[in-house]
Design a protein around this motif. Sequence first.
Motif, PDB file in Angstrom:
ATOM      1  N   ARG A 149     -25.197  45.017  35.594  1.00 25.73           N
ATOM      2  CA  ARG A 149     -26.228  45.890  36.187  1.00 25.73           C
ATOM      3  C   ARG A 149     -26.979  45.155  37.299  1.00 25.73           C
ATOM      4  NH1 ARG A 149     -23.382  49.221  34.525  1.00 25.73           N
ATOM      5  NH2 ARG A 149     -23.678  50.449  32.616  1.00 25.73           N
ATOM      6  N   ALA A 150     -27.239  43.865  37.103  1.00 25.81           N
ATOM      7  CA  ALA A 150     -27.919  43.094  38.144  1.00 25.81           C
ATOM      8  C   ALA A 150     -27.104  43.083  39.429  1.00 25.81           C
ATOM      9  CB  ALA A 150     -28.167  41.669  37.662  1.00 25.81           C
ATOM     10  N   ALA A 151     -25.784  42.915  39.304  1.00 30.91           N
ATOM     11  CA  ALA A 151     -24.914  42.928  40.480  1.00 30.91           C
ATOM     12  C   ALA A 151     -24.913  44.302  41.136  1.00 30.91           C
ATOM     13  CB  ALA A 151     -23.497  42.518  40.081  1.00 30.91           C
ATOM     14  N   GLU A 152     -24.859  45.340  40.313  1.00 28.84           N
ATOM     15  CA  GLU A 152     -24.781  46.703  40.857  1.00 28.84           C
ATOM     16  C   GLU A 152     -26.057  47.120  41.580  1.00 28.84           C
ATOM     17  OE1 GLU A 152     -21.730  49.194  38.112  1.00 28.84           O
ATOM     18  OE2 GLU A 152     -23.576  48.583  37.115  1.00 28.84           O
ATOM     19  N   ILE A 153     -27.211  46.727  41.042  1.00 33.25           N
ATOM     20  CA  ILE A 153     -28.469  47.129  41.687  1.00 33.25           C
ATOM     21  C   ILE A 153     -28.926  46.099  42.716  1.00 33.25           C
ATOM     22  CG2 ILE A 153     -29.188  48.463  39.670  1.00 33.25           C
ATOM     23  CD1 ILE A 153     -31.217  46.209  39.053  1.00 33.25           C
ATOM     24  N   GLU A 154     -28.128  45.035  42.889  1.00 29.61           N
ATOM     25  CA  GLU A 154     -28.414  43.976  43.854  1.00 29.61           C
ATOM     26  C   GLU A 154     -29.753  43.290  43.540  1.00 29.61           C
ATOM     27  OE1 GLU A 154     -28.047  45.956  47.629  1.00 29.61           O
ATOM     28  OE2 GLU A 154     -25.863  45.859  47.594  1.00 29.61           O
ATOM     29  N   ALA A 155     -29.911  42.901  42.288  1.00 30.93           N
ATOM     30  CA  ALA A 155     -31.115  42.203  41.865  1.00 30.93           C
ATOM     31  C   ALA A 155     -31.145  40.797  42.455  1.00 30.93           C
ATOM     32  CB  ALA A 155     -31.178  42.134  40.343  1.00 30.93           C
ATOM     33  N   ASP A 156     -32.339  40.310  42.706  1.00 30.46           N
ATOM     34  CA  ASP A 156     -32.505  38.962  43.251  1.00 30.46           C
ATOM     35  C   ASP A 156     -32.290  37.893  42.190  1.00 30.46           C
ATOM     36  OD1 ASP A 156     -33.285  40.011  45.775  1.00 30.46           O
ATOM     37  OD2 ASP A 156     -35.315  40.302  45.013  1.00 30.46           O
ATOM     38  N   VAL A 157     -32.566  38.238  40.939  1.00 30.63           N
ATOM     39  CA  VAL A 157     -32.472  37.268  39.858  1.00 30.63           C
ATOM     40  C   VAL A 157     -32.363  38.009  38.527  1.00 30.63           C
ATOM     41  CG1 VAL A 157     -34.981  37.133  39.461  1.00 30.63           C
ATOM     42  CG2 VAL A 157     -33.548  35.145  38.931  1.00 30.63           C
ATOM     43  N   ILE A 158     -31.754  37.343  37.552  1.00 33.23           N
ATOM     44  CA  ILE A 158     -31.738  37.848  36.184  1.00 33.23           C
ATOM     45  C   ILE A 158     -32.758  37.039  35.397  1.00 33.23           C
ATOM     46  CG2 ILE A 158     -30.380  38.121  34.061  1.00 33.23           C
ATOM     47  CD1 ILE A 158     -27.876  38.205  35.935  1.00 33.23           C
ATOM     48  N   LEU A 159     -33.733  37.717  34.828  1.00 30.05           N
ATOM     49  CA  LEU A 159     -34.728  37.070  33.976  1.00 30.05           C
ATOM     50  C   LEU A 159     -34.254  37.217  32.534  1.00 30.05           C
ATOM     51  CD1 LEU A 159     -38.048  38.372  35.601  1.00 30.05           C
ATOM     52  CD2 LEU A 159     -36.766  36.280  36.126  1.00 30.05           C
ATOM     53  N   LEU A 160     -33.800  36.115  31.965  1.00 28.07           N
ATOM     54  CA  LEU A 160     -33.191  36.126  30.642  1.00 28.07           C
ATOM     55  C   LEU A 160     -34.236  35.680  29.615  1.00 28.07           C
ATOM     56  CD1 LEU A 160     -30.366  36.727  29.440  1.00 28.07           C
ATOM     57  CD2 LEU A 160     -29.868  34.294  29.644  1.00 28.07           C
ATOM     58  N   ALA A 161     -34.896  36.655  28.988  1.00 26.34           N
ATOM     59  CA  ALA A 161     -35.978  36.368  28.055  1.00 26.34           C
ATOM     60  C   ALA A 161     -35.418  36.243  26.638  1.00 26.34           C
ATOM     61  CB  ALA A 161     -37.023  37.480  28.119  1.00 26.34           C
ATOM     62  N   LYS A 162     -35.471  35.028  26.094  1.00 29.57           N
ATOM     63  CA  LYS A 162     -34.876  34.788  24.786  1.00 29.57           C
ATOM     64  C   LYS A 162     -35.870  34.096  23.852  1.00 29.57           C
ATOM     65  CE  LYS A 162     -30.029  35.169  25.818  1.00 29.57           C
ATOM     66  NZ  LYS A 162     -28.721  34.911  25.200  1.00 29.57           N
ATOM     67  N   ASN A 163     -35.363  33.660  22.708  1.00 31.61           N
ATOM     68  CA  ASN A 163     -36.213  32.985  21.731  1.00 31.61           C
ATOM     69  C   ASN A 163     -36.265  31.476  21.930  1.00 31.61           C
ATOM     70  OD1 ASN A 163     -36.914  35.366  20.380  1.00 31.61           O
ATOM     71  ND2 ASN A 163     -35.051  35.310  19.149  1.00 31.61           N
ATOM     72  N   VAL A 164     -35.701  30.987  23.024  1.00 31.54           N
ATOM     73  CA  VAL A 164     -35.701  29.561  23.347  1.00 31.54           C
ATOM     74  C   VAL A 164     -36.285  29.407  24.747  1.00 31.54           C
ATOM     75  CG1 VAL A 164     -33.362  29.652  24.292  1.00 31.54           C
ATOM     76  CG2 VAL A 164     -34.267  27.476  23.428  1.00 31.54           C
ATOM     77  N   ASP A 165     -36.932  28.257  25.015  1.00 31.44           N
ATOM     78  CA  ASP A 165     -37.684  28.103  26.263  1.00 31.44           C
ATOM     79  C   ASP A 165     -36.885  27.512  27.415  1.00 31.44           C
ATOM     80  OD1 ASP A 165     -37.446  25.542  25.303  1.00 31.44           O
ATOM     81  OD2 ASP A 165     -39.541  24.980  25.651  1.00 31.44           O
ATOM     82  N   GLY A 166     -35.570  27.421  27.272  1.00 26.24           N
ATOM     83  CA  GLY A 166     -34.759  26.915  28.359  1.00 26.24           C
ATOM     84  C   GLY A 166     -33.372  26.538  27.884  1.00 26.24           C
ATOM     85  N   VAL A 167     -32.609  25.935  28.779  1.00 22.48           N
ATOM     86  CA  VAL A 167     -31.255  25.475  28.459  1.00 22.48           C
ATOM     87  C   VAL A 167     -31.316  24.006  28.075  1.00 22.48           C
ATOM     88  CG1 VAL A 167     -28.899  25.189  29.304  1.00 22.48           C
ATOM     89  CG2 VAL A 167     -30.277  27.127  30.097  1.00 22.48           C
ATOM     90  N   TYR A 168     -30.720  23.670  26.942  1.00 17.83           N
ATOM     91  CA  TYR A 168     -30.720  22.293  26.442  1.00 17.83           C
ATOM     92  C   TYR A 168     -29.294  21.740  26.396  1.00 17.83           C
ATOM     93  CZ  TYR A 168     -35.605  22.706  24.900  1.00 17.83           C
ATOM     94  OH  TYR A 168     -36.972  22.850  24.855  1.00 17.83           O
ATOM     95  N   SER A 169     -29.210  20.420  26.381  1.00 23.87           N
ATOM     96  CA  SER A 169     -27.912  19.753  26.306  1.00 23.87           C
ATOM     97  C   SER A 169     -27.248  19.957  24.953  1.00 23.87           C
ATOM     98  CB  SER A 169     -28.075  18.254  26.582  1.00 23.87           C
ATOM     99  OG  SER A 169     -28.989  17.673  25.650  1.00 23.87           O
ATOM    100  N   ALA A 170     -28.044  20.309  23.950  1.00 24.04           N
ATOM    101  CA  ALA A 170     -27.557  20.592  22.599  1.00 24.04           C
ATOM    102  C   ALA A 170     -28.581  21.500  21.935  1.00 24.04           C
ATOM    103  CB  ALA A 170     -27.376  19.302  21.802  1.00 24.04           C
ATOM    104  N   ASP A 171     -28.286  21.944  20.746  1.00 21.70           N
ATOM    105  CA  ASP A 171     -29.215  22.804  20.017  1.00 21.70           C
ATOM    106  C   ASP A 171     -30.461  21.984  19.652  1.00 21.70           C
ATOM    107  OD1 ASP A 171     -30.636  24.371  18.243  1.00 21.70           O
ATOM    108  OD2 ASP A 171     -28.859  25.105  17.190  1.00 21.70           O
ATOM    109  N   PRO A 172     -31.626  22.307  20.231  1.00 19.60           N
ATOM    110  CA  PRO A 172     -32.819  21.492  19.978  1.00 19.60           C
ATOM    111  C   PRO A 172     -33.301  21.553  18.525  1.00 19.60           C
ATOM    112  CG  PRO A 172     -33.392  23.472  21.210  1.00 19.60           C
ATOM    113  CD  PRO A 172     -31.891  23.407  21.173  1.00 19.60           C
ATOM    114  N   VAL A 173     -32.901  22.581  17.809  1.00 18.25           N
ATOM    115  CA  VAL A 173     -33.276  22.690  16.395  1.00 18.25           C
ATOM    116  C   VAL A 173     -32.493  21.672  15.563  1.00 18.25           C
ATOM    117  CG1 VAL A 173     -33.318  24.197  14.375  1.00 18.25           C
ATOM    118  CG2 VAL A 173     -33.890  25.121  16.631  1.00 18.25           C
ATOM    119  N   LYS A 174     -31.221  21.494  15.919  1.00 22.35           N
ATOM    120  CA  LYS A 174     -30.358  20.584  15.162  1.00 22.35           C
ATOM    121  C   LYS A 174     -30.373  19.159  15.706  1.00 22.35           C
ATOM    122  CE  LYS A 174     -27.175  24.360  13.991  1.00 22.35           C
ATOM    123  NZ  LYS A 174     -25.793  24.882  14.142  1.00 22.35           N
ATOM    124  N   ASP A 175     -30.641  19.020  16.996  1.00 20.24           N
ATOM    125  CA  ASP A 175     -30.587  17.706  17.638  1.00 20.24           C
ATOM    126  C   ASP A 175     -31.925  17.411  18.322  1.00 20.24           C
ATOM    127  OD1 ASP A 175     -30.105  15.410  19.041  1.00 20.24           O
ATOM    128  OD2 ASP A 175     -28.352  16.159  20.126  1.00 20.24           O
TER     129      ASP A 175
END
Length: 242
Positions: A149-175
């Motif tokens: 949908r972002a591609a179709e509507i030509e969005a500037d960015v995808i805001l991915l709102a999840k239960n984690v505060d960012g991308v980690y090198s591993a699972d921060p809960v386990k590591d």
Amino acid sequence: MEEPRYKRVLLKISGEALAGERHFGLDFDVIGRVCDAVKEAVDMGVQVGVVVGGGNFWRGVKDGGGRMERTRADHMGMMATVMNALAVADVLESRGVAARVQTAVEMRAVAEPYVRGRAIHHLEKGRVVIFGCGTGSPFFSTDTAAVLRAAEIEADVILLAKNVDGVYSADPVKDPGAVKYDAISYDDVLSQHLAVMDATATSLSMDNRIPVLLFALKDPYNIIRALKGEKIGTIVKEDITK
């Protein structure tokens, strides 16, 4: 009012996030705070499309657990996203925000069928468009639907709102030694098998050069921080040197 960094955005919200601490169903306090942030975004002049997941009710093949035919289980997941889309639309409208629900599977009694041109027209009129039913096809996640949908509507960015505060090198809960990235390339996400989106969604965003900003929805005001260009979460894009 501060000029937003993005003019048109696609906000992806997981179904689990809408359930709050209940982990099932709908937490209207959470939805209310999210809709307050969306209202502020609209007041800033940002055009907002929303894709909602359905995991707070049914997660397709994951909940089918091998006991159901995959396609039927995924169709049930699509119906779950419509319940969430209608709930979000209702809360937005209670706050004076015009909203339209469009579904990839036609159900004209409750929502508009998805039509790209009509969706863009709504956005240009300042209406929030909430896309339900994922892509309308089984075997595809709502993350993939968000990128599509972002591609179709030509969005500037995808805001991915999840239960984690960012991308980690591993699972921060386990590591506890997991490192959070401020920025990372699509290629690195794929090669390191990092849990941002599924591989199909990541590849599609890479092919269409749509940046993905992942952040925690625990504080819905992060949506506004993202629009203002503040440093939150992790940005996934083609060239992280820019």
